[in-house]
Design an enzyme around this catalytic site. Structure first.
Site, mmCIF file in Angstrom:
data_model
loop_
_atom_site.group_PDB
_atom_site.id
_atom_site.type_symbol
_atom_site.label_atom_id
_atom_site.label_comp_id
_atom_site.label_asym_id
_atom_site.label_seq_id
_atom_site.Cartn_x
_atom_site.Cartn_y
_atom_site.Cartn_z
ATOM 1 N N GLU A 126 0.821 -1.206 0.000
ATOM 2 C CA GLU A 126 0.000 0.000 0.000
ATOM 3 C C GLU A 126 0.865 1.271 0.000
ATOM 4 O O GLU A 126 1.982 1.282 0.506
ATOM 5 C CB GLU A 126 -0.945 -0.008 1.204
ATOM 6 C CG GLU A 126 -0.274 -0.322 2.523
ATOM 7 C CD GLU A 126 -1.255 -0.452 3.680
ATOM 8 O OE1 GLU A 126 -2.153 -1.299 3.613
ATOM 9 O OE2 GLU A 126 -1.102 0.299 4.652
ATOM 10 N N ASN A 132 -3.276 5.585 15.864
ATOM 11 C CA ASN A 132 -4.405 5.058 15.092
ATOM 12 C C ASN A 132 -4.725 3.684 15.649
ATOM 13 O O ASN A 132 -3.948 2.744 15.447
ATOM 14 C CB ASN A 132 -3.986 4.886 13.627
ATOM 15 C CG ASN A 132 -4.487 5.999 12.743
ATOM 16 O OD1 ASN A 132 -5.589 6.499 12.916
ATOM 17 N ND2 ASN A 132 -3.666 6.381 11.800
ATOM 18 N N SER A 137 12.441 6.602 7.765
ATOM 19 C CA SER A 137 12.104 6.404 9.173
ATOM 20 C C SER A 137 12.514 5.007 9.610
ATOM 21 O O SER A 137 12.187 4.022 8.948
ATOM 22 C CB SER A 137 10.593 6.585 9.341
ATOM 23 O OG SER A 137 10.198 6.311 10.661
ATOM 24 N N SER A 157 11.809 6.242 15.135
ATOM 25 C CA SER A 157 10.611 5.890 15.896
ATOM 26 C C SER A 157 11.049 5.522 17.301
ATOM 27 O O SER A 157 11.584 4.441 17.523
ATOM 28 C CB SER A 157 9.897 4.703 15.242
ATOM 29 O OG SER A 157 9.473 5.070 13.948
ATOM 30 N N LEU A 158 10.855 6.432 18.214
ATOM 31 C CA LEU A 158 11.359 6.215 19.579
ATOM 32 C C LEU A 158 10.267 5.610 20.467
ATOM 33 O O LEU A 158 10.430 4.532 21.004
ATOM 34 C CB LEU A 158 11.877 7.540 20.147
ATOM 35 C CG LEU A 158 12.792 7.402 21.351
ATOM 36 C CD1 LEU A 158 14.141 6.843 20.949
ATOM 37 C CD2 LEU A 158 12.977 8.745 22.056
ATOM 38 N N HIS A 159 9.177 6.347 20.609
ATOM 39 C CA HIS A 159 7.966 5.876 21.292
ATOM 40 C C HIS A 159 8.109 5.614 22.791
ATOM 41 O O HIS A 159 7.114 5.345 23.458
ATOM 42 C CB HIS A 159 7.352 4.651 20.603
ATOM 43 C CG HIS A 159 7.118 4.833 19.133
ATOM 44 N ND1 HIS A 159 6.854 6.055 18.559
ATOM 45 C CD2 HIS A 159 7.120 3.945 18.106
ATOM 46 C CE1 HIS A 159 6.702 5.914 17.246
ATOM 47 N NE2 HIS A 159 6.868 4.650 16.941
ATOM 48 N N CYS A 161 1.640 -2.054 16.207
ATOM 49 C CA CYS A 161 1.589 -1.786 14.768
ATOM 50 C C CYS A 161 0.890 -2.906 14.007
ATOM 51 O O CYS A 161 1.132 -4.094 14.260
ATOM 52 C CB CYS A 161 3.007 -1.605 14.250
ATOM 53 S SG CYS A 161 3.117 -1.329 12.477
ATOM 54 N N GLY A 180 6.987 -1.957 6.593
ATOM 55 C CA GLY A 180 8.364 -2.414 6.481
ATOM 56 C C GLY A 180 9.346 -1.539 7.224
ATOM 57 O O GLY A 180 9.036 -0.421 7.612
ATOM 58 N N GLU A 181 10.536 -2.092 7.436
ATOM 59 C CA GLU A 181 11.613 -1.358 8.089
ATOM 60 C C GLU A 181 12.676 -1.061 7.020
ATOM 61 O O GLU A 181 13.382 -1.966 6.579
ATOM 62 C CB GLU A 181 12.181 -2.217 9.235
ATOM 63 C CG GLU A 181 13.485 -1.748 9.818
ATOM 64 C CD GLU A 181 13.537 -0.259 10.175
ATOM 65 O OE1 GLU A 181 12.608 0.252 10.807
ATOM 66 O OE2 GLU A 181 14.532 0.395 9.784
#
Ligand code: SAH
Length: 340
Positions: A90, A288, A189, A212-214, A117, A157-158
């Site tokens: 996508e 989300n 990212s 992406s720490l979070h 995720c 994906g990473e």
């Protein structure tokens, strides 16, 4: 047969040299592919018939098949594409005041296993090739008849787990005679694959890096992002420092606010302490929600407390407005729905 969209300018020049062809043919071909968006080598009218036959024998000009398109009330559009082996990916097109931005997928599935995720619910089946990333941009530009100005590699994906293909993709879309997407308008990212952050710093491509720490707490980050067990916050922050030193670029820190997991005032203070003195910008992202996951979005009040706490600590921060939540824009949701 290999897709021509896998080829960077350097690779095409090597091809020309190997055939004793004039190297300026490279720019001609690139202009046909990325400016005129031809779908056949026969359309390249300034190239000899003989050389066109050679190109046809060596490369294909391929496409992605559009399966569905969803449009959000805010103009965000989501495209589901089928690859030549039947896999689905996508891409998301967003409209801003400054132009069009696309979120590109880098892998079929993802192995990083971040707990919140949707993408990670499907294990990685394979890397995307460079051409499959390039084609996401070309297809959307063609289907919508517009020019994309901004690219974020933040789809499924990473990207640093598919490093070489992603780097070639960046080189191709950045090239001035082709799509000409400026380095400052490209963002990659990563969830924090530390050795690749060092490698990436050495390339000095001048594109934007987002992390992406979070969470700023190892025990929490271990829970929600398994990559932290391989590369903890200490190692990650060292790599970010090295990146900033080498490139003199500001790094974006992404932080999804998850209710009662990472959104307390204490979490904000710990984050401020971790980032003190670093040239970073914090993007706070409303979560989300994903039906299959237990995590909830923080409420508005909590988000503002978090934001104000960081501000007071002199951290550069913004609270990101979400887009497209009514069209399954959360990573991996559209793909998930279309898989059995
Ligand atoms: N693997 C890369 C890029 C893809 S994910 C990375 O981890 O950075 C892009 C961003 O979306 C990441 O910050 C990721 O943590 C975040 N994300 C994933 N699922 C989300 C969700 N349901 N809501 C909001 N952000 C999400």
């Amino acid at each position: 047969m290999d897709s021509i969209y896998n080829y960077t300018k350097e690779m095409l020049i090597n091809y020309m040299v190997s055939l004793n062809e004039k190297t300026y043919r490279t720019d001609q071909i690139i202009e046909w592919l990325y400016r005129n968006k031809v779908s056949s080598f026969d359309d390249m009218t300034n190239i000899s018939k003989k050389f066109i036959e050679k190109l046809k024998a060596d490369f294909m000009i391929d496409e992605l098949k559009l399966v569905t398109k969803q449009e959000s009330y805010d103009g965000t559009k989501k495209f589901l594409f089928e690859l030549s082996d039947g896999n689905l990916i996508e891409s998301v097109l967003m409209t801003y005041e400054y132009g069009y931005s696309i979120c590109v997928t880098s892998e079929v599935g993802c192995n990083m296993g971040c707990a919140f995720c949707a993408s990670g619910m499907r294990k990685k089946l394979r890397n995307l090739s460079t051409s499959e990333m390039v084609l996401q941009i070309l297809m959307v530009e063609k289907l919508e008849n517009l020019k994309i100005g901004n690219v974020v590699i933040m789809g499924i994906g990473e990207p640093f787990d598919n490093y070489d293909n992603v780097i070639n993709f960046i080189k191709i879309i950045n090239y001035a005679k082709g799509l000409e997407i400026g380095a400052r308008h490209i963002t990659v990212s990563t969830c924090g694959i530390v050795p690749k952050i060092y490698e990436f710093a050495n390339l000095d491509l001048q594109i934007n890096l987002a992390i992406s720490l979070h969470s700023a707490k190892n025990e929490v980050r271990n829970e929600i992002m398994p990559i932290n067990k391989s590369y903890n916050l200490d190692l990650l922050i060292k790599a970010i420092k090295d990146y900033i030193d080498k490139t003199t670029k500001r790094v974006t820190i992404e932080y999804i606010l998850l209710k009662d997991v990472n959104d307390s005032k204490d979490d904000a203070l710990t984050l401020a302490k971790l980032l003190k003195g670093l040239n970073v910008y914090v993007n706070l992202i409303p979560y989300n929600e994903v039906k299959e996951k237990p995590y909830k979005r923080s409420n508005k009040e909590q988000m503002h407390i978090f934001f104000d706490t960081l501000k007071k600590e002199n951290i550069n921060v913004q609270l990101r407005k979400e887009q497209g939540s009514d069209i399954d824009a959360a990573c991996g949701q559209l793909r998930s729905k279309n898989l059995k």
